[in-house]
Write a protein that holds these residues in place. Structure first.
Motif, PDB file in Angstrom:
ATOM      1  N   THR A  81      78.894 140.498  45.127  1.00 18.80           N
ATOM      2  CA  THR A  81      77.711 140.780  44.320  1.00 18.80           C
ATOM      3  C   THR A  81      76.668 139.703  44.577  1.00 18.80           C
ATOM      4  O   THR A  81      76.953 138.509  44.472  1.00 18.80           O
ATOM      5  CB  THR A  81      78.065 140.811  42.827  1.00 18.80           C
ATOM      6  N   ILE A  82      75.470 140.137  44.918  1.00 13.53           N
ATOM      7  CA  ILE A  82      74.389 139.199  45.220  1.00 13.53           C
ATOM      8  C   ILE A  82      73.460 139.117  44.020  1.00 13.53           C
ATOM      9  O   ILE A  82      73.013 140.145  43.490  1.00 13.53           O
ATOM     10  CB  ILE A  82      73.610 139.644  46.473  1.00 13.53           C
ATOM     11  N   ASP A  83      73.185 137.915  43.573  1.00 12.33           N
ATOM     12  CA  ASP A  83      72.263 137.676  42.460  1.00 12.33           C
ATOM     13  C   ASP A  83      70.833 137.824  42.981  1.00 12.33           C
ATOM     14  O   ASP A  83      70.336 136.962  43.714  1.00 12.33           O
ATOM     15  CB  ASP A  83      72.495 136.275  41.900  1.00 12.33           C
ATOM     16  N   GLY A  84      70.174 138.924  42.616  1.00 15.77           N
ATOM     17  CA  GLY A  84      68.834 139.199  43.133  1.00 15.77           C
ATOM     18  C   GLY A  84      67.817 138.149  42.743  1.00 15.77           C
ATOM     19  O   GLY A  84      66.973 137.752  43.560  1.00 15.77           O
TER      20      GLY A  84
ATOM     21  N   LEU B 185      68.336 135.078  44.771  1.00 16.26           N
ATOM     22  CA  LEU B 185      67.944 135.314  46.158  1.00 16.26           C
ATOM     23  C   LEU B 185      66.423 135.256  46.312  1.00 16.26           C
ATOM     24  O   LEU B 185      65.904 134.660  47.268  1.00 16.26           O
ATOM     25  CB  LEU B 185      68.479 136.667  46.624  1.00 16.26           C
TER      26      LEU B 185
ATOM     27  N   ARG C 228      70.714 138.590  53.905  1.00 13.60           N
ATOM     28  CA  ARG C 228      71.183 138.750  52.525  1.00 13.60           C
ATOM     29  C   ARG C 228      70.221 139.615  51.711  1.00 13.60           C
ATOM     30  O   ARG C 228      70.651 140.356  50.819  1.00 13.60           O
ATOM     31  CB  ARG C 228      71.381 137.379  51.875  1.00 13.60           C
TER      32      ARG C 228
ATOM     33  N   TRP D 288      71.343 142.907  49.644  1.00 18.51           N
ATOM     34  CA  TRP D 288      70.964 143.104  48.238  1.00 18.51           C
ATOM     35  C   TRP D 288      70.172 144.398  48.081  1.00 18.51           C
ATOM     36  O   TRP D 288      70.382 145.148  47.119  1.00 18.51           O
ATOM     37  CB  TRP D 288      70.133 141.910  47.757  1.00 18.51           C
TER      38      TRP D 288
ATOM     39  N   SER E  19      72.280 147.345  47.700  1.00 19.91           N
ATOM     40  CA  SER E  19      72.980 147.429  46.415  1.00 19.91           C
ATOM     41  C   SER E  19      72.090 147.928  45.284  1.00 19.91           C
ATOM     42  O   SER E  19      72.598 148.422  44.271  1.00 19.91           O
ATOM     43  CB  SER E  19      73.567 146.061  46.049  1.00 19.91           C
TER      44      SER E  19
ATOM     45  N   ALA F  70      65.615 142.653  40.444  1.00 18.58           N
ATOM     46  CA  ALA F  70      66.157 141.300  40.608  1.00 18.58           C
ATOM     47  C   ALA F  70      66.509 140.673  39.268  1.00 18.58           C
ATOM     48  O   ALA F  70      67.504 139.952  39.144  1.00 18.58           O
ATOM     49  CB  ALA F  70      65.155 140.425  41.349  1.00 18.58           C
TER      50      ALA F  70
END
Length: 385
Positions: free
Chosen positions: A4-7, A10, A204, A208, A211, A245
């Motif tokens: 899971t990428i933290d928008g 990022l 990345r 994101w 997702s 985000a």
């Protein structure tokens, strides 16, 4: 398990990467550019894509460096300063691979006074902001040619001196660059090192974007009060990215939106017709309901910092005044025309404020304060109306 990428985090990284190498004029610019970088990875979620324009009055203001950094962060970047129109059509259509993000440095060579024969490139930049737009060209050899439509929808960032046509400016996030002051520092951009760093962030961003694609595609973000029409089209994709985000980005994005939209409006001098309407309202027909053409021309041509005394070497005359105002209509839908005005010396042709009120309301910026909009006295004898 998919990471899971933290928008929000990022986008913080994207902004920080720009801050290392770019000195933008205000905080809103960093927010807007970071959101624009991210939106390029989600292009198919939107009905339109805003252009990103780095403009300055003088060279050496960091415009090209800003494009260098953007280039590392967007998908399939394509530096197109010397690309032909045919190459752009093929690239955006995906004939030679995926759809690129187009980067135009020295855009003044395409739109400026020395632009020359670049009509196809100008048409491409104008058309490609809206999804589904195509440009038609004849393809084939000799008499064996067929009309083929080439998709033109793609993200475009430009940098150049001066300004751009209104058709581009009104569809752009405008960053007005300036030379760095002595106390403003920026890290040197080393191609061999920093392209790789930017590309890592870019990759990345792409993950994101995958997702949140469904979330963004169905989003209709709330716009700040007063942001409508073209500015709304420009900012809706960027606000959708900020909302996806999360964190502080939805709030920061809307603050940046208001700042940059207001700055764009303040810098918008409008067409020569809007300038005429505004000067008539603010300097000529103040406190009076009609004025003969001779007095109107006298007042307009006496205005400082106005173009009326020198339009291609000649002052504004009654014929051109009538032609320009005739492009606008009254509240009843009739063209604005001169009418008879009875004066102490006889009947003269002139214009009525009532005939211009609808055009003033529709086209002009808000009126100035009463103290700053003081009518001039014509050099000729005041007519007794």
């Amino acid at each position: 398990m998919t990471e899971t990428i933290d928008g929000a985090a990022l986008l913080d990284e994207v902004e920080a990467f720009h801050r290392r190498f770019n000195v933008f004029p205000h905080e809103a610019a960093y927010v807007a550019v970071a959101l624009w970088d991210a939106h390029a990875h989600l292009l198919d979620c939107f009905d339109s894509t805003p252009r990103l324009a780095f403009l300055s009055p003088e060279p050496g203001s960091g415009k090209s460096r800003a494009l260098d950094v953007v280039e590392t962060l967007v998908p399939r970047s394509m530096a197109a300063a010397d690309a032909s129109a045919a190459a752009l059509f093929r690239s955006v259509a995906g004939i030679d691979g995926g759809r690129p993000t187009i980067l135009f440095d020295e855009i003044d060579t395409i739109f400026g006074p020395k632009a020359g024969d670049n009509e196809q490139l100008r048409g491409f930049i104008n058309a490609g902001h809206a999804r589904g737009r195509v440009m038609y060209r004849c393809v084939g050899d000799g008499s064996n040619q067929q009309v083929q439509g080439f998709p033109s929808y793609c993200a475009v960032a430009v940098a150049g001196l001066g300004s751009l046509p209104d058709t581009i400016l009104t569809r752009s996030v405008i960053i007005r660059m300036r030379r760095r002051a002595r106390n403003e520092k920026a890290e040197p951009f080393r191609t061999r090192i920093h392209i790789r760093e930017g590309n890592e962030i870019r990759d990345r961003l792409a993950k994101w974007a995958e997702s949140v694609e469904k979330q963004v595609a169905g989003a209709f973000p709330a716009l700040p009060d007063g942001v409508t029409d073209r500015p709304a089209d420009v900012w809706e994709p960027l606000l959708a990215v900020a909302d996806a985000a999360g964190g502080e980005w939805p709030h920061r994005a809307r603050e940046a939106c208001v700042t940059l939209v207001n700055a764009s409006r303040a810098n918008d001098k409008g067409s020569i017709g809007i300038r005429l309407l505004t000067d008539l309202r603010d300097h000529v027909l103040i406190g009076i309901d009609r004025l003969p053409t001779v007095a109107i021309l006298d007042r307009l041509n006496a205005l400082d910092d106005a173009p009326w005394a020198d339009l291609n070497g000649k002052p504004l005359d009654n014929r051109r005044l009538s032609r320009m105002l005739g492009d606008y209509v009254t509240a009843e839908g009739d063209p604005v025309v001169s009418r008879n005005i009875r004066t102490a010396g006889g009947v003269l042709k002139g214009f009525f404020a009532k005939d211009l009120e609808d055009a003033w309301a529709r086209y002009c910026p808000p009126p100035r304060s009463a103290t700053s909009a003081t009518p001039l006295h014509p050099s000729s004898e005041q007519l007794n109306l």
